[in-house]
Structure formats: structure tokens, C-alpha cells
Design an enzyme around this catalytic site. Sequence first.
Site, mmCIF file in Angstrom:
data_model
loop_
_atom_site.group_PDB
_atom_site.id
_atom_site.type_symbol
_atom_site.label_atom_id
_atom_site.label_comp_id
_atom_site.label_asym_id
_atom_site.label_seq_id
_atom_site.Cartn_x
_atom_site.Cartn_y
_atom_site.Cartn_z
ATOM 1 C CD GLU A 100 -5.191 0.647 -2.392
ATOM 2 O OE1 GLU A 100 -6.242 1.226 -2.655
ATOM 3 O OE2 GLU A 100 -4.708 0.257 -1.298
ATOM 4 C CG ASP A 159 -1.490 2.932 6.191
ATOM 5 O OD1 ASP A 159 -1.598 3.698 5.199
ATOM 6 O OD2 ASP A 159 -1.666 3.286 7.310
ATOM 7 C CG ASP A 209 -1.793 1.082 1.218
ATOM 8 O OD1 ASP A 209 -2.396 1.771 0.309
ATOM 9 O OD2 ASP A 209 -2.139 1.544 2.482
#
Length: 164
Positions: free
Chosen positions: A67, A140, A7
Site C-alpha cells: 500500500e 493492519d 501494509d
Amino acid sequence: MRVLGIDPGIAIVGYSILDYDNNKIKCLEYGCITTSSKSALPDRLSFIYQEMNKIIDEFQPDDCAFEELFFNKNVKTAITVSQARGVEILSCINKDLRLYEYTPLQIKQAVVGYGRADKRQVQETVKTILKFNEIPKPDDAADAVAVALCHIFGSKFKYLNEMK
């Protein structure tokens, strides 16, 4: 297959390491790389790069799933986070990892089965799939686990978004 889920971020980079073997998924580790907003940008980027390299060296993943970034308004934040993402990608490239990226919609669809699921639904599903006692924290890290799961589920159906 061993997957490093990322992330991306500058203040907090979520990461996870998942193993997928014989239809079984095992979480080896998840966590965050954090940098101080008081540090100079080059120092923050260097720290992220070094920490990414340590994680990759320790766990030897095959693939890295990111992501995809999405920004609405703040251009300055978008540029800074994009610079950090570039460093995160570079550390993976330098270690010869295959790179993939997934949109939030794809991640939610793969993990929950519904592309408009909220963050809590994704986290609860991650907890259930991996048989965790609690939801991974911080958010996260939980997001990084979801990214890695998305990649694993996509690999079953040859639905991989290789980074171009």
C-alpha cells in the site's frame, strides 16, 4: 501466482499471503510484525527485516504488493515509517520478488468497486471474497489482505502498478 501483501509500518506491519490459481484465491496466512516503541529505531528496523525474510522464505511469494504511504501532517512519523518501508522493500528485493504498489483509492476500487469506500466496507468485502468467518484482525492485517487482493484483481486485467 503467490502474492505477499504489505501494509507498511514501523510499529505494526500488516502482511498477507494469497494464492491465485485457476481463478481461485486462497489465503494462506495473514498477520502482523510488531515492534515496540521502546526499542531503538535500528533494532526495530532490523527486526522487521528479519521477520520479512522469514515470511518470504516460508511462503516463497512471486510478487509483493505494497500500500502506498500517505501522510498528512506528522513529518517525523512519515520519515520513520518511510525508513521501515525501505527495509520492507529491501527484504523483497533481496529475495528477487517483483514489487508493486497501490494507492488506497486503487485498493478500495479493486476490492469493493468504489474508491471512496470506508475501512469497514473494505473489511467486509475481504471477508466475503475469501469466505472468512470474521474480519481479519488487526486492521493492519486486513489492509494487507486487501492490498494482495487488489494486486490479484489487477493482474486479471493487466492493471499492475509496478514499483519504479
